[in-house]
Scaffold this active site. Structure first.
Site: not given
Ligand code: GLA
Length: 728
Positions: A366, A478-479, A526, A534, A614
């Site tokens: 990420d 992402d945005m 995302c 959407d 777990e």
């Molecule tokens: C957004 C996304 C998260 C993560 C962060 C990283 O908030 O929804 O899942 O990827 O950005 O900055």
């Protein structure tokens, strides 16, 4: 099937369970005669009444006939300024300064297969799946033609609509409003259902009876938004999951939208859906055309459940272009909630090894791997690897991950730029902001001007360089902020009203380029979780991170609301740590997995740090997910109860299309001493079959499970049940 009666200028759209009809009358006014449960057809304009109504004026064609008014007739695509004072679908600013749009029928064409929309997302279908009707209308005085496009997917009861507006004159015309959909209802005795919330609380269902006047939801944030979803419903007041006529309307669009319903003076109602008119002004030069986003309509005569399942089937078969459609999607682990920005190569590799050992199949790196990004204040736009953190670059890391038997995925946020970035220092004019106006920051970042081709080209090349040098099979796109100070340095003053929409078109353009250049890479959408969940995005990103809220109990409501329009296969859902970072709540591991498995399953925590017990559960969960994958991704989804704050359990059921296999999921809410005996009535089973339930030697008849219900054991707070049903 579309039945065209040329003589009567009557068009009947028949689907498996519904009928939709429109008719051009003797004056060329396109009337909406019926939409609802399937009827034989015939000319349903007989349902329309004519009466002399005060203050409802009469169009020129009818002279002094005071019983004919655009203000009282059900319109297929309402105009403005010509005597219909209800919600307008089309607003034109004409060269002489007038604001009239008054459409009359010209002709109609039938085509087999589904129309396509250039540069916009749309349901797709071959000659076998769909038919198209194109009705041309015109405002002769304005020299404007309007094509109403209809796509009919009979098997799914799905009707799509879009509108093409053409300036046939020799002077520019400005579009102030261009709805994708207008739908008139003869009775306003309807409930309006919307899906609302905010960041970390997306898509809660809200239902209210229509009151007089206009009620609407929408977004002017530049994205479809966490606050309101571009999917709304209207239904009979008594309608529920199984009963009553209901209508769902979605806009395949990821920017500003408005869904409005008006309860009108004669207790009729009108729904319009389309691009939000806020700051929308599109200039059509002579000969130019504008195409609206597509709207998708679905009517169910038998309650919400049937509507949702038809949407789910249609989306899976005719909207998603999923590169993994024919193979199971890998179970993923995402580094975000495990480490946030705090990692290096060694830490990631340890994490990857531990995850692989438990059976995880896709490793997603990420935020934090690029530029010099150690927190969220820098480097967006600098899409090259931080070699201090990841020596050898992505290629080296990916190779190591692949050696562990895992695929590799990467987070990007291509529409943004940080002020602290090489890209911004080099191109300060590449952001949306008037040059002489202070900017508004969101999460420290600014929005790139995607209306500009050179900006999109730059980002495409930067991303492609990464993808060419590493084996990336998944991208998280992402945005993370809304648009403000919306203004482009590349457009003249009179065209600034086009920027919001051009931005969305730019995003779609780049997504399409990335998809085409990397046909085997799955893209998950995302926007701070579900801020852009959407149908427009789903065309490019066949799954979307549902919410930044990973608390399993909150997720029940979020996934419940999302399921009204969108199938489980599109909902990104992961198991995360407890106590949950958003809510502080601790929910058992089994429950977190049960909730996440009814989406696209993965983990969002440091698996290596889990206690051994777990870890064993993770291994079992991955196995369980693989076993239930086909059913959850391709089966029918039944909401059995709605999440409520009063502690009643939330239940849902996945049923195979042959109804021989099902999976019952139940999550207990808050418990209190002396709880009631509870049962859950199942749906969608074959009443004549006997089902064997997990852990139960005596089979249950399908009709008993549906009519009497399954007696639930006493579940402790937030505990769950996940039971297979298999027909004997
Ligand atoms: C957004 C996304 C998260 C993560 C962060 C990283 O908030 O929804 O899942 O990827 O950005 O900055």
């Amino acid at each position: 099937m579309i039945i065209q009666d040329d003589k009567k200028r009557l068009f009947t759209l028949q689907t498996r369970n519904t009928t939709y009809q429109l008719k051009a009358d003797q004056n060329g006014v396109l009337l909406h005669t019926y939409y609802g449960p399937k009827v034989q057809g015939g000319d349903l304009s007989r349902l329309i009444r004519f009466a002399d109504r005060g203050f409802s004026p009469n169009p020129n064609e009818v002279g002094n006939d005071r019983t004919y008014s655009l203000d009282t007739l059900p319109q297929e695509y309402s105009g403005s300024g010509a005597g219909d004072f209800r919600l307008s679908s089309l607003e034109l600013e004409l060269p002489d300064g007038s604001y009239v749009a008054d459409l009359r029928y010209v002709d109609a064409k039938l085509q087999s297969g589904k129309y396509t929309l250039e540069g916009l997302p749309a349901f797709f279908g071959s000659d076998e799946d769909a038919d198209t009707l194109v009705i041309t209308m015109e405002d002769a005085a304005a020299h404007v033609r309007v094509e109403l496009l209809y796509g009919v997917f009979e098997a799914y009861d799905l009707i799509t609509r879009a509108v093409r507006i053409v300036n046939c004159g020799d002077k520019p015309v400005r579009l102030r409003r261009a709805a994708s959909l207008c739908l008139d209802f003869p009775s306003a005795d309807l409930d309006f259902i919307t899906f609302d919330g905010g960041h970390v609380k997306e898509r809660s269902l809200h239902r209210a009876h229509l009151r007089h006047g206009v009620q609407s939801v929408g977004s002017i944030r530049g994205i479809s938004s966490h606050q309101h979803n571009p999917f709304v419903m209207l239904c009979e007041p008594g309608a529920d999951e199984e009963h009553g006529t209901c209508y769902g309307a979605a806009l395949l669009y990821s920017g500003n939208f408005e869904a409005s319903v008006e309860r009108c003076q004669f207790e009729d109602a009108r729904l319009t859906l389309g691009i939000h008119p806020y700051h929308f002004c599109w200039t059509l030069e002579a000969g130019q055309a504008f195409t609206t986003p597509e709207a998708a309509l679905l009517c169910s005569p038998n309650g919400f459940g049937q509507m949702s399942r038809q949407f789910h089937r249609a989306i899976r078969a005719h909207l998603l272009r999923d590169v993994w459609q024919n193979r199971r999607k890998p179970v993923l682990v995402n580094s975000w909630e495990a480490f946030y920005f705090d990692y290096d190569h060694e830490r990631l590799l340890r994490f990857a090894k531990e995850s692989a050992a438990l059976g995880v199949e896709l490793f997603v790196l990420d935020d934090g791997w690029f530029g010099h990004r150690d927190d969220d204040s820098s480097s967006l736009g600098d899409w090259w690897v931080n070699e201090k953190k990841l020596p050898g670059g992505l290629g080296a890391l990916t190779a190591e991950i692949n050696q562990l038997g895992m695929e590799f995925g990467l987070w990007v946020e291509p529409e943004m730029v940080s002020e602290d970035s090489c890209l911004y220092r080099e191109h300060p004019d590449w952001v949306l902001n008037p040059s002489d106006r202070p900017c508004t920051r969101g999460r420290y970042q600014l929005v790139l001007d995607y209306t500009r081709e050179e900006v999109r080209d730059y980002i495409f090349q930067a991303l492609q360089k990464l993808l060419d040098n590493a084996n990336v099979s998944y991208l998280k796109w992402d945005m993370n902020r809304a648009l403000t100070q919306v203004w482009s340095a590349a457009l003249p003053a009179e065209r600034q009203g086009e920027v919001y929409h051009r931005f969305v078109l730019g995003v779609y353009d780049l997504l399409e380029r990335v998809r085409q250049a990397n046909p085997n890479t799955l893209i998950e959408g995302c926007s701070g979780g579900g801020g852009r969940f959407d149908m427009g995005m789903l065309y490019y990103t066949p799954q979307i991170w549902c919410s930044d809220n990973t608390d399993a109990i909150d997720r029940l409501s979020i996934q419940y609301g999302t399921s009204f329009a969108y199938p489980p296969s599109t909902m990104g859902a992961h198991v995360s740590v407890v106590p949950n970072e958003q809510t502080g709540r601790s929910v058992p591991m089994e429950t977190r997995a049960t909730v996440a498995m009814s989406g696209t399953f993965g983990y969002e925590l440091d698996l290596g740090a889990l206690p051994e017990q777990e870890k064993d559960m993770v291994v079992q969960q991955i196995q369980a997910y693989k076993e239930s994958y086909d059913l959850i991704q391709t089966g029918d989804y039944y909401r059995l109860s709605a999440p409520t704050p009063d502690g009643a359990p939330t239940a849902w059921l996945h049923v195979s299309t042959d109804r021989r296999t099902a999976l019952l999921c139940v999550v207990a809410g808050q418990t209190h001493a002396g709880p009631p005996f509870r049962q859950v009535k199942l749906r969608g089973l074959d009443p004549t079959l006997q089902y064997r339930l997990t852990g139960d030697d005596t089979p249950w008849p399908g009709d008993v499970l549906m009519q009497a219900g399954y007696p639930l054991p006493m579940l402790e707070e937030y505990h769950c049940l996940r039971l297979w049903l298999k027909a004997e």
